[in-house]
Design a protein around this motif. Structure first.
Motif: not given
Length: 475
Positions: A55-59, A408-412
């Motif tokens: 997910i993060i790679a895309y965002m 993306s930081l939220g997911v990380a």
């Protein structure tokens, strides 16, 4: 002024549909994946709690490219760039479907993100340049509806596909839509360019991009990547140094990527910082909930997908009450109160267990969806409402970047917390994977509540000068 040739009747009728297809592709892709993560992890022989990199790679790729999207469209023309964006997004989707390792999948998601980053900003730019101002509200309203449908049908469709087909179909479904989109762009999108050739702030772009990448990898280093703490600290320090260098340089160069003078407008400064911290909590929601339901509670993928419906449906309904609420109570009251409510509801997900009645879980998700939607609408509007016309474009671009970056930081961050609590299963009172999820939700909820202190810095009159909550500024 950009050149605006009169549109012929066929182009004027079909152009909004073409842009809507692009909005729908990206919106669907952003939500269809979350429900499929456990099945993908199983197929790729990975831990489902360490799949956030997909997910993060895309965002992060989308966040990196947004600042350059306007310049790229001006330099090469909207037709070529919009066509190339859909083509690249579709090609990236095909590579995702063909991936047989997590590393390959993350690489393919970066290629997909390169296309996704250009689709929505350039689509919005085409509409801004092709139609007179009097038509904008109607056209923008039309093209954002498919963007709202993505979160509604994405998790459910993802769950059904994983259960009855395979996870690869989540990406393969983009291919026929992409072919239709490419044909439609070539036939109906006019080739519009800005009349003035502006210089692109290349060094500023590199510094700002390096800061985002280094800080995100540092967060990932605590979770999925298992980096030593010294390396995480060095990455974090490097990211902060790049960010400081960018702002110091932006203050004295002509046409910087984002001008520091934007922050002289108080509502913009509060809105941007509030967006960054509030989304750290709410950005983790679409990632954490499907994992909680499948990994910790044993739901099937289709059950987990269906369970996300109240969250998305309530979000759509809440958009209609945002304007009257803000006009009645003002931005400070709505945002401070709503941010506290958002944090409390996120923390309440920490009470969910095998004994929780299903109807109560659905009610919790519906309330969370409504609060989250009101939060996004109010935050995005207060950020831009007091900017003058000259600053609006740059401000909107920075808002889009911060929105993607904070998600993306939220997911990380959620991945790092989940990884940390899971590593301690059996220690410090965390005895089960469910316990790790519960602690993660409580922590994320507390983080979101802290953002209320930022919104409390607004004055009662802020944003009251012009009452126009712009519900077309999307998540």
């Amino acid at each position: 002024m950009p050149n605006r040739a009169p549109l012929d009747a066929v182009t004027a009728r079909w152009l909004p549909w073409v842009v809507a297809i692009a909005f729908f592709m990206q919106s669907l892709d952003g939500t269809i994946l979350n429900t499929a993560l456990p099945a993908m992890a199983s197929d790729l022989a990975e831990n489902p709690l360490r799949m956030q990199g997909v997910i993060i790679a895309y965002m992060l790729t989308v966040a990196l490219l947004i600042p350059a999207s306007g310049w790229i469209a001006d330099r090469f023309g909207t037709k070529k760039i919009f066509f190339g964006a859909i083509l690249l997004f579709s090609f990236g989707s095909l590579l995702c479907a063909l991936s047989h390792s997590l590393g390959m999948l993350i690489g393919a998601r970066v290629i997909q993100g390169l296309g996704g980053a250009l689709m929505i900003p350039v689509g919005r730019l085409v509409v801004l340049r092709a139609y007179p101002r009097s038509e904008l509200v109607r056209i923008m309203g039309f093209i954002t509806i498919p963007g709202l449908l993505g979160p509604l049908i994405g998790p459910t469709m993802g769950g059904w596909m994983v259960e009855y087909l395979t996870w690869h179909w989540i990406f393969l479904i983009n291919l026929p839509v992409g072919v239709i989109g490419c044909y439609a762009v070539w036939k109906f999108i006019p080739d519009l360019r800005g009349s003035e050739r502006t210089r692109f702030d290349g060094l500023g772009f590199l510094l700002f991009g390096a800061a985002m990448v280094l800080i995100t990898i540092a967060m990932e280093g605590l979770g999925e990547l298992h980096l030593p703490h010294l390396r995480v600290m060095l990455l974090l320090f490097g990211g902060m140094a790049c960010l400081a260098a960018y702002w110091l340089r932006a203050g004295h160069v002509e046409n910087p990527l984002f001008a520091p003078s934007l922050f002289k407008t108080r509502t913009f400064a509060v809105g941007i910082l509030g967006n960054l911290f509030a989304r750290l909590g709410s950005g983790a929601l679409p990632f954490l909930v499907p994992l909680l339901l499948q990994v910790a509670l044993g739901y099937s993928p289709s059950q987990a997908g269906m369970s996300m419906l109240p969250l998305a449906a309530a979000a759509m309904v809440a958009k209609s009450v945002a304007r009257p609420l803000i006009e009645r109570f003002g931005y400070r009251t709505v945002l401070t109160g709503n941010t506290l409510a958002l944090g409390l509801m996120l923390a309440s997900m920490g009470l969910v267990s095998e004994q929780t009645p299903y109807w109560l879980l659905l009610a919790q998700l519906a309330v969370l969806g409504a609060i989250n939607s009101l939060q996004f609408t109010a935050m995005n509007t207060v950020t831009l409402i007091d900017l003058d016309d000259a600053s609006a474009s740059s401000g909107n671009s920075l808002l889009s970047v911060v929105a993607q970056l904070s998600l993306s930081l939220g997911v990380a961050c959620a991945g790092a917390l989940l990884g940390g609590f899971t590593a301690q299963v059996g220690n410090d009172g965390v005895e089960t994977v469910l316990g790790a999820f519960q602690l993660t939700f409580v922590t994320v909820g507390v983080m979101a509540m802290l953002a209320a202190t930022i919104f409390s810095q607004l004055s009662k009159q802020d944003g009251r000068r012009v009452k126009r909550p712009d519900e077309h500024i999307e998540h």
